[in-house]
Design a protein around this motif. Structure first.
Motif, short mmCIF file in Angstrom:
data_model
loop_
_atom_site.label_atom_id
_atom_site.label_comp_id
_atom_site.label_asym_id
_atom_site.label_seq_id
_atom_site.Cartn_x
_atom_site.Cartn_y
_atom_site.Cartn_z
N LEU A 246 0.82 -1.21 0.00
CA LEU A 246 0.00 0.00 0.00
C LEU A 246 0.86 1.26 0.00
O LEU A 246 0.53 2.24 -0.68
N LEU A 247 1.94 1.26 0.75
CA LEU A 247 2.85 2.42 0.74
C LEU A 247 3.48 2.61 -0.64
O LEU A 247 3.57 3.74 -1.14
N PHE A 248 3.90 1.53 -1.26
CA PHE A 248 4.48 1.62 -2.61
C PHE A 248 3.44 2.15 -3.59
O PHE A 248 3.70 3.08 -4.36
N THR A 249 2.23 1.58 -3.56
CA THR A 249 1.16 2.01 -4.45
C THR A 249 0.83 3.48 -4.21
O THR A 249 0.64 4.25 -5.16
N GLY A 250 0.79 3.87 -2.94
CA GLY A 250 0.52 5.26 -2.61
C GLY A 250 1.58 6.20 -3.17
O GLY A 250 1.26 7.30 -3.64
N SER A 251 2.83 5.78 -3.15
CA SER A 251 3.89 6.63 -3.69
C SER A 251 3.73 6.82 -5.20
O SER A 251 3.94 7.91 -5.73
N VAL A 252 3.34 5.75 -5.88
CA VAL A 252 3.13 5.85 -7.33
C VAL A 252 1.97 6.81 -7.62
O VAL A 252 2.06 7.68 -8.49
N LEU B 150 12.34 18.08 -4.69
CA LEU B 150 12.58 17.43 -3.39
C LEU B 150 11.37 16.61 -2.95
O LEU B 150 11.51 15.51 -2.42
N VAL B 151 10.18 17.13 -3.22
CA VAL B 151 8.95 16.38 -2.94
C VAL B 151 8.94 15.10 -3.77
O VAL B 151 8.66 14.02 -3.26
N ALA B 152 9.26 15.22 -5.05
CA ALA B 152 9.27 14.06 -5.94
C ALA B 152 10.29 13.02 -5.48
O ALA B 152 9.99 11.82 -5.43
N ILE B 153 11.48 13.47 -5.11
CA ILE B 153 12.51 12.55 -4.64
C ILE B 153 12.04 11.82 -3.39
O ILE B 153 12.17 10.60 -3.27
N GLY B 154 11.47 12.56 -2.45
CA GLY B 154 10.97 11.94 -1.22
C GLY B 154 9.90 10.91 -1.49
O GLY B 154 9.90 9.82 -0.91
N ILE B 155 8.97 11.23 -2.38
CA ILE B 155 7.88 10.30 -2.72
C ILE B 155 8.41 9.03 -3.36
O ILE B 155 8.04 7.92 -2.99
N VAL B 156 9.31 9.19 -4.31
CA VAL B 156 9.85 8.02 -5.02
C VAL B 156 10.73 7.18 -4.10
O VAL B 156 10.62 5.95 -4.08
N PHE B 157 11.58 7.82 -3.30
CA PHE B 157 12.44 7.07 -2.39
C PHE B 157 11.60 6.34 -1.33
O PHE B 157 11.95 5.25 -0.91
N LEU B 158 10.50 6.96 -0.89
CA LEU B 158 9.59 6.29 0.04
C LEU B 158 9.02 5.03 -0.61
O LEU B 158 8.96 3.96 0.00
N GLY B 159 8.62 5.16 -1.88
CA GLY B 159 8.13 3.98 -2.62
C GLY B 159 9.19 2.92 -2.78
O GLY B 159 8.93 1.72 -2.65
N HIS B 160 10.42 3.36 -3.03
CA HIS B 160 11.53 2.41 -3.17
C HIS B 160 11.75 1.65 -1.87
O HIS B 160 11.92 0.43 -1.88
N SER B 161 11.73 2.37 -0.75
CA SER B 161 11.92 1.72 0.55
C SER B 161 10.83 0.70 0.82
O SER B 161 11.10 -0.41 1.31
N ALA B 162 9.59 1.05 0.51
CA ALA B 162 8.48 0.12 0.70
C ALA B 162 8.65 -1.10 -0.20
O ALA B 162 8.44 -2.23 0.22
N PHE B 163 9.06 -0.87 -1.44
CA PHE B 163 9.27 -1.96 -2.39
C PHE B 163 10.34 -2.92 -1.87
O PHE B 163 10.16 -4.14 -1.90
#
Length: 129
Positions: A19-25, A88-101
């Motif tokens: 869900l965190l990964f999906t949310g980041s996307v 910076l917002v985009a980087i944070g969102i994508v890195f959050l998705g990466h961590s969840a993945f």
């Protein structure tokens, strides 16, 4: 009265990460305005931290954890939002998705003694032992 929950905690945690990964996307698509190739490019960037393992395990773990810690990523998102820095917002969102993945597949934050020693246990450890 003791209530026993009848579910597998590991599966519950994996569902949370999905869900965190999906949310980041979804967030990336809804609020950043960047193209999807940017998501793909940024998605693999945290794994450059593996290069720090060439120095030693402790240094590798530090940089891996820095680029995979969800609190750091949420801080980046908030900092980018309040400082009006959309990248910076985009980087944070994508890195959050990466961590969840990564966590979906058992790659947790690292201890300094061994790459395979994570906060989720040891990588590739037999679940029956």
């Amino acid at each position: 009265m003791k209530i026993e929950l009848n579910f597998n905690l590991r599966i519950l945690l994996i569902l949370e990460e999905i869900l965190l990964f999906t949310g980041s996307v979804i967030l990336f698509g809804l609020i950043t305005g960047y193209t999807w190739w940017m998501y793909a490019l940024l998605f693999f960037l945290p794994d450059v931290s593996f290069a720090a393992y060439l120095i030693n395990t402790k240094t590798g773990a530090f940089f891996y954890n820095l680029l995979h810690h969800k609190g750091v990523m949420i801080s980046l998102i908030l900092l980018g939002y309040f400082a009006q820095l959309p990248m910076l917002v985009a980087i944070g969102i994508v890195f959050l998705g990466h961590s969840a993945f990564d966590r979906i597949f058992g790659y947790g934050l690292k201890f300094g003694d061994d790459f395979k020693h994570t906060h989720l246990g040891y990588l590739n450890q037999d679940k029956n032992t």
